[in-house]
Structure formats: structure tokens, C-alpha cells
Design an enzyme around this catalytic site. Structure first.
Site, PDB file in Angstrom:
ATOM      1  N   ASP A 303      38.172  38.448  24.622  1.00 43.87           N
ATOM      2  CA  ASP A 303      37.273  37.770  23.707  1.00 43.87           C
ATOM      3  C   ASP A 303      37.173  38.554  22.396  1.00 43.87           C
ATOM      4  O   ASP A 303      37.110  39.785  22.392  1.00 43.87           O
ATOM      5  CB  ASP A 303      35.897  37.643  24.370  1.00 43.87           C
ATOM      6  CG  ASP A 303      34.939  36.804  23.562  1.00 43.87           C
ATOM      7  OD1 ASP A 303      35.304  35.664  23.215  1.00 43.87           O
ATOM      8  OD2 ASP A 303      33.827  37.280  23.286  1.00 43.87           O
ATOM      9  N   GLU A 350      42.023  36.235  22.030  1.00 38.49           N
ATOM     10  CA  GLU A 350      41.169  35.203  21.430  1.00 38.49           C
ATOM     11  C   GLU A 350      41.103  35.512  19.943  1.00 38.49           C
ATOM     12  O   GLU A 350      40.298  36.327  19.493  1.00 38.49           O
ATOM     13  CB  GLU A 350      39.785  35.235  22.085  1.00 38.49           C
ATOM     14  CG  GLU A 350      38.869  34.090  21.634  1.00 38.49           C
ATOM     15  CD  GLU A 350      38.062  34.432  20.398  1.00 38.49           C
ATOM     16  OE1 GLU A 350      38.426  33.960  19.296  1.00 38.49           O
ATOM     17  OE2 GLU A 350      37.085  35.180  20.529  1.00 38.49           O
ATOM     18  N   ASP A 402      32.797  27.193  23.415  1.00 42.46           N
ATOM     19  CA  ASP A 402      31.882  27.220  22.273  1.00 42.46           C
ATOM     20  C   ASP A 402      31.929  25.942  21.445  1.00 42.46           C
ATOM     21  O   ASP A 402      31.127  25.782  20.523  1.00 42.46           O
ATOM     22  CB  ASP A 402      32.209  28.409  21.361  1.00 42.46           C
ATOM     23  CG  ASP A 402      31.678  29.726  21.889  1.00 42.46           C
ATOM     24  OD1 ASP A 402      30.666  29.705  22.617  1.00 42.46           O
ATOM     25  OD2 ASP A 402      32.268  30.778  21.588  1.00 42.46           O
TER      26      ASP A 402
END
Length: 508
Positions: A303, A350, A402
């Protein structure tokens, strides 16, 4: 350094993004029990060979899996009471008394699961020491590593202090005075034993899930947040590695500047690293963190990868993330240390947000695939997120956890933008926009295409699982009913997967 030769990205594959909490089931939250196993078989039948999950740690305030109390412990809420009943650690009437349905209710599910887990723990303690059920749990606990004892002490202390953040604990406990910790271990021995047993239960159930996944040719794709939460065992146990003052309060916090997800940027609240100290220690803490994550999954998303090149640091007293500044991250040195200790790494970067040529150079020099998100493809001409522009070494998504659902996103667009999207996707005959978007990413050159499960069901914004910057109401979406969608979406998805050349040799 590149991905392992036989990684999931060596051929065209397809998968589904669905966190276990969103699975159906009778305990107010999805778990690792029967519905998780049925989902694996559904994936196989639908031609999908990857299951992407969010972080699996025990969640704290706000219930975000990205703000877990531990990055290595498993969330007790994911433990299946059915599994405990099958092992005669719970009575059938105890289990059925805790049945309730609907969206995820963390408070109610947490209270009911805690009661069941304590009953199961009590019965487990009474088992003969040579009982296979006792030996399996003990073996699972022994295999967890040194982090387990630290977590159990932290969890027991937190429970005994009403769930308060470790920053609010007595100074001796907050500062980890050896005498205070020794006293706590003795005083809270029973509670520590309970948390240790819960991790044994979790490990056994997760290992069973992973064995079934492997037998079906399904890759488990996990997620590692770049920062641990401030109120986590990692920060409490390792304050030297974070930018904290003498009372443990962060001097600066993590976040991102304004981007596609938020006009004001995001304040994450996690403390930032003292990268120079981590480097002095050979990045051992990061090695243990990545190694622990890869014990559970086959592929791991890093992430906020851009934070390894440069990260956004915001003064702790700032009102807005816009008040932050970019600071240099560890760069390639961290990954060289990881590779030296762990070998080649099955990682995905990511790489969303403010991405610079330096971030791209780091990603590409490491041989890591990045991400392409179709919902971002229409914000600018010739966007890198357009499916036809996706490199083979990438993972293509309609949207992420998200994002809004594809149907919800499309409905929110102005009419002119909707026409642009429809023209690119060549929607015909009233094809739902979610399936048109699925068709586009599955046809893309990207080796891996991932669809959030909500898009298969053509769900709108009511099924969004997270809205960045929103303080409450996130992480609660859940599949209704017991798989009424199996026949509706599975065969159609398999046909799409096959036409796009994404049926894996083993998994399909």
C-alpha cells in the site's frame, strides 16, 4: 530484483476483490468458516484464480483494516464459530444463540464473538494435553514467531484498561518499564493466554483456507499498509523507529496531499518512520513484517508504494493534509535488504496518487507491477489508466476498495463525461456499465485483472465499502443472503474470463 519466476503474473489471470468481513454468514460479520470455503469454490467455478483481500489484523477505532492494532496478528472477529463447534469447543445452542444477519455490526459481532471465543478457550484449556485438538492449536501458536507474545501482552493490557490507547496508559506501561511489564505479564496471565489461544484458532482456520485455495489453484493476494496505526503494538513496542516525542506522541503524521480521492488530501494519523534508524538496524523490522505477511498470502500489495520514494509528512497539529511536505523515503535500499533476507519477493506496488518519474523508476527498477484503475482513466487525455495502455506487468482494476462501485461512480458523472465513458467502452444494447468496465479490464494487456465483487452484482453507491476521509460508516458492506448471486454472475464471469484468455491452467 524481480518477482519469483512462477509468480501469478507470469500468465494472464483474473480475480475478485472481496474482504472476508463482507462474506455472508450468521454472525453479523463474514469470517473464515463455511462461506469463505464456498467462496473459494465459487471462484474456481467462475474461472477466477486470485482472491484479493484487505489487511487481516484486529481493527481498532473506526474498524479500518488499514488501522489495525497489529499488522501480524489475525482479527479474532474472522474466527469461525462453526469451526469451533465442529471441534467440540462450542455447543450447538451456544452458536445458534449468536446468529444475526445484515450489514457488518462490529460492536455487536465483537461482543458475541468475544463471548464464544472465551467459552471455546475455557474448554480448550481443559482438553487432555495429548488431545489432537490441543496439540494442533499449540503447534499453530509456536509457529507464529516472537511477535505473538508482544501482541498478547498488548491486547491484554488494552482490555484491562478499557480499550484506551497505549499513549493514555500509566507512564511505566506506556514507556515499557521492564518491571511494570513483568508485573503485567504475571497479573494478566489468564488474559494473555486467551489472546494467545485466539491466534492459534485464527492460524489453524487460515491455514485450512489457504490449503483449500492452493488445491483449487487460487492465489491469495494480501495487502500490507505502509504505516502501522499509532495505537498499535508495533509502535508501542518499537518507539525508536518512529518520529515520536518523549511521551509517545507523533511529531509528524502520515497522509497524502490532495488527489483523486480527496480534494483536501488525507490525514492518516499514523506516525512517520525514522528511516535513518531503520537503516542502521538493517531494516530488520520491515523484514519481519513482510515475512510475516507472506506466511499467509502468495502475493502482497504494498500500500502507498510511492511513500518508499518520498512520503508526505504533516505536522501533528496541522488542520489539513495540505500543510505537509515531501520527504525522501528509503528507496531501493529497503528492497535490497528485504531481498537479501527473504529472496525474491512476490509484491505489487500500489502506485496511485501523485506519481513522479522517480517513483516509476523505483518501481520499474525493482521489477514490480503497478496498478491501473479504470475509474481514473477519464480524468485526463491519454491517461495511463486506460485499459489499452496498461503494460503487461500491471494489475488492472475497475475500482479499488477506496473507490465507489462502478455503477455508483458512473451515475455521479456529468452527462458529457458519461458519454465519453460509453464511447470508449462501446456499450451496446443496454449493457450495464459495470460489466462494460469489467470487459475492458479483462481485455487489457495487464497480466492480472481484478474486479471488486460489488461490480459483478451491478450495485450502486450503497455497496461502497470505504470513502476516504469519511469518519464513520465505512467497512460495513456485506453480501446479503446466502449466495443468491451464484448462478447469476458466476457463469457470465467465467465466459468473460475465457474470452479474455484469463482462465489459468490450474485454477480455471
Amino acid at each position: 530484483m524481480t518477482l519469483r519466476r512462477h509468480s501469478v503474473l507470469s500468465s494472464r489471470r483474473a480475480g475478485i476483490l472481496l474482504h472476508p468481513t463482507s462474506l455472508p454468514g450468521p454472525f453479523g460479520i463474514g469470517d473464515l468458516g463455511p462461506s469463505a470455503l464456498r467462496f473459494l469454490f465459487w471462484l474456481r467455478d467462475a474461472g477466477q484464480s486470485v482472491w484479493q483481500l484487505l489487511p487481516l489484523g484486529p481493527t481498532g477505532l473506526g474498524n479500518s483494516p488499514y488501522g489495525a492494532l497489529s499488522g501480524l496478528a489475525g482479527n479474532p472477529l474472522l474466527i469461525s464459530p462453526d469451526w469451533l463447534e465442529w471441534n467440540d469447543l462450542l455447543e450447538p445452542e451456544e452458536v445458534t444463540a449468536c446468529h444475526f444477519h445484515g450489514a457488518v455490526d462490529y460492536a455487536r459481532a465483537g461482543a458475541l464473538k468475544d463471548r464464544l471465543l472465551r467459552q471455546a478457550h475455557g474448554r480448550w484449556l481443559k482438553l487432555d494435553r495429548q488431545d489432537s485438538r490441543r496439540l494442533r492449536v499449540e503447534r499453530a501458536m509456536e509457529e507464529q514467531g516472537p511477535w505473538l507474545e508482544e501482541w498478547c501482552l498488548f491486547a491484554a493490557l488494552k482490555d484491562s484498561l478499557g480499550g484506551r490507547s497505549w499513549l493514555e496508559w500509566d507512564g511505566a506501561l506506556r514507556d515499557r518499564d521492564p518491571t511494570a511489564l513483568a508485573d503485567a505479564r504475571q497479573r494478566l496471565a489468564e488474559e494473555i493466554s486467551f489472546h494467545r489461544t485466539c491466534q492459534g484458532f485464527f492460524a489453524l482456520q487460515w491455514n485450512r483456507l489457504r490449503r483449500v485455495a492452493k488445491s483449487l489453484g487460487i492465489t491469495l493476494f494480501g495487502d500490507l499498509p505502509i504505516y502501522p496505526a499509532l495505537d498499535s503494538v508495533e509502535v508501542w513496542a518499537n518507539p525508536r523507529l518512529f518520529d515520536l516525542d518523549e511521551k509517545g506522541r507523533p511529531r509528524a503524521i502520515s497522509g497524502v496531499p490532495p488527489d483523486d480521492f480527496s480534494d483536501d488530501g488525507q490525514l492518516w494519523g499514523s506516525p512517520i518512520y525514522r528511516w535513518e534508524r531503520l537503516a542502521e538496524e538493517g531494516y530488520r523490522w520491515w523484514t519481519e513484517r513482510v515475512e510475516g505477511a507472506l506466511r499467509r498470502v502468495d502475493l502482497l500489495r504494498l500500500d502507498h508504494f510511492r511513500g518508499f520514494e518520498a512520503y508526505w509528512a504533516v505536522p501533528a497539529d496541522a488542520d489539513s493534509a495540505a500543510e505537509g511536505e515531501w520527504r525522501p523515503g528509503p528507496g531501493r535500499a529497503l528492497f535490497e535488504a528485504l531481498a537479501a533476507d527473504l529472496g525474491h519477493l512476490p509484491l505489487v506496488a500500489e502506485d496511485l496518487g501523485v506519481i513522479t518519474p522517480e517513483v516509476e523508476e523505483l518501481r520499474d527498477s525493482l521489477g514490480l507491477p503497478g496498478m491501473r484503475v479504470l475509474q481514473f482513466a477519464f480524468d485526463e487525455p491519454e491517461s495511463v489508466h486506460l485499459p489499452h495502455a496498461a503494460p503487461k506487468r500491471s494489475v488492472a482494476y475497475t475500482g479499488t476498495h477506496d473507490n465507489d462501485t462502478s455503477e455508483g461512480w458512473f451515475a455521479s458523472l456529468p452527462a458529457e463525461r458519461q458519454r465519453t465513458v460509453q464511447t470508449y467502452l462501446r456499450t451496446e444494447g443496454g449493457e450495464p456499465i459495470a460489466w462494460a468496465m469489467l470487459r475492458a479490464i479483462y481485455a487489457s494487456p495487464a497480466r492480472l485483472a481484478i474486479a471488486p465483487f460489488q461490480d459483478l452484482l451491478e450495485l450502486g453507491s450503497e455497496a461502497r465499502i470505504n470513502t476516504p476521509g469519511k469518519g464513520s460508516g465505512n467497512w460495513s458492506w456485506r453480501l446479503a443472503g446466502l449466495y443468491p448471486w451464484r448462478e447469476a454472475s458466476g457463469p457470465r464471469l467465467r465466459a468473460l474470463t475465457e474470452s479474455a484468455g484469463r482462465l489459468a491452467a490450474f485454477g480455471g
